[in-house]
Scaffold this active site. Structure first.
Site, PDB file in Angstrom:
ATOM      1  N   TYR A  99      27.922  37.163  38.076  1.00 45.72           N
ATOM      2  CA  TYR A  99      28.196  37.599  39.450  1.00 45.72           C
ATOM      3  C   TYR A  99      27.016  37.245  40.348  1.00 45.72           C
ATOM      4  CZ  TYR A  99      28.305  40.638  43.516  1.00 45.72           C
ATOM      5  OH  TYR A  99      28.249  41.113  44.802  1.00 45.72           O
ATOM      6  N   LYS A 137      37.219  50.751  43.283  1.00 39.60           N
ATOM      7  CA  LYS A 137      36.303  49.897  42.532  1.00 39.60           C
ATOM      8  C   LYS A 137      36.062  50.384  41.107  1.00 39.60           C
ATOM      9  CE  LYS A 137      32.702  48.194  44.582  1.00 39.60           C
ATOM     10  NZ  LYS A 137      31.410  48.120  45.297  1.00 39.60           N
TER      11      LYS A 137
END
Length: 330
Positions: free
Chosen positions: A139, A177
């Site tokens: 990421y 999330k």
């Protein structure tokens, strides 16, 4: 002229919609992937002109189908630091962003995008310079690589390009999330569900609950984005945090004391929270040891030089307001 927000049903994107609406902006094209249909809830109270799926949007945008566009806020990405599928991450975070950047430069549309403090990895200097950037996961690498693409494009760019390196953002509309939601969110949910908060134990030379992060309220993140909307002559890559490192213990205490205040109970200090059992610790997860940022703190010098002068919410102010929002939304 339209404003476009990608990732509009996500955490920061949906808060940006709210901030734009508060200014009276409603000519907004919201772009996202609503495969998870529950995320529509982050859009339901926003005033927008249209919604497009991210895959349908990109081809039409590159063709100039939307006419004059005031700005594109690119907030869409896979934000999971635990995602191990590098091919998916690079396609979704890097390649898609490159296509949007190229189209924006061709069309002359201001392009404001979400970068991340994950580009800094385990370093202790958080300044917008290549020598300090060592991501710990794919990421972070996807964000790092796109920042390098932007740096190469900036000298020739004839329209605004702004990258904002978000530090640890917390606030309303992040519940979808899951594991990637903020420390404040998880502390609040633990306290309501279990009657206590449990944090990670010692690791990397930091005591239990003592890991330090730069926690920044999503309201401040939206304000900084709008600052650059208002100053289209400003381009570059900028840190976006509060400029202060605070411990997980301090976040937990802010949550505990906010909940106690709502019940007309006095605040506690750390020792009292531990003694009462409201706060405890568990062993640091082995799976995170090699890819965990134990300390972050944004250097805000470049952001201040770009004209942003407003104070950031303190942890206690921001977390307190967030806890009240969570209580109202339960």
């Amino acid at each position: 002229m339209s404003i476009i927000v990608t990732g509009a049903a996500g955490f920061i994107g949906s808060n940006l919609l709210q901030a734009l609406n508060q200014r009276g902006e409603t000519d907004i094209i919201a772009v996202d992937d609503l495969t998870d249909g529950e995320q529509f809830r982050n859009l339901a109270d926003a005033d927008i002109a249209d919604y497009l799926d991210q895959n349908d949007f990109i081809e039409r945008y590159a063709r100039g189908d939307f006419g004059p566009v005031r700005a594109l806020f690119h907030q869409g990405a896979c934000a999971s630091t635990l995602e191990s599928n590098g091919r998916y991450m690079m396609e979704n975070n890097y390649r898609y962003s490159c296509r949007l950047l190229e189209a924006s430069l061709e069309l002359g549309v201001p392009f404001l995008y979400a970068s991340s403090a994950a580009v800094y990895g385990a370093g202790r200097t958080f300044r917008e310079a290549r020598r300090y950037e060592r991501p710990l996961n794919v990421y972070g690498y996807s964000k790092f690589l796109f920042d390098q693409r932007v740096r190469r494009a900036l000298p020739q760019a004839r329209s605004q390009v702004v990258g904002l390196r978000y530090f640890n953002v917390y606030g309303p509309r992040e519940g979808h999330k899951g594991r990637m939601a903020s420390v404040a969110y998880h502390c609040y949910q633990q306290l309501r569900r279990d009657g206590r908060v449990v944090l990670f134990g010692e690791h990397d030379g930091f005591p239990a609950g003592g890991h330090l992060r730069d926690f920044v309220a999503v309201e401040d993140v939206a304000r900084v984005n709008l600052h650059f909307l208002d100053h289209p002559q400003r381009s570059g890559i900028f840190n976006l945090g509060s400029g202060r490192a605070r411990s997980f213990n301090e976040v937990a205490l802010a949550v505990i004391n906010s909940v106690r205040a709502s019940a007309d109970q006095p605040p506690l200090v750390l020792a009292q929270a531990l003694e009462s059992g409201l706060l405890g610790y568990r062993e640091f997860p082995e799976a995170l040891r090699a890819r965990y940022q134990s300390h972050t703190c944004a250097d805000l010098e470049l952001l201040r030089e770009a004209g942003y002068r407003d104070d950031f919410l303190s942890l206690e102010e921001g977390v307190g307001g967030y806890c009240r929002w969570l209580a109202r939304s339960a």
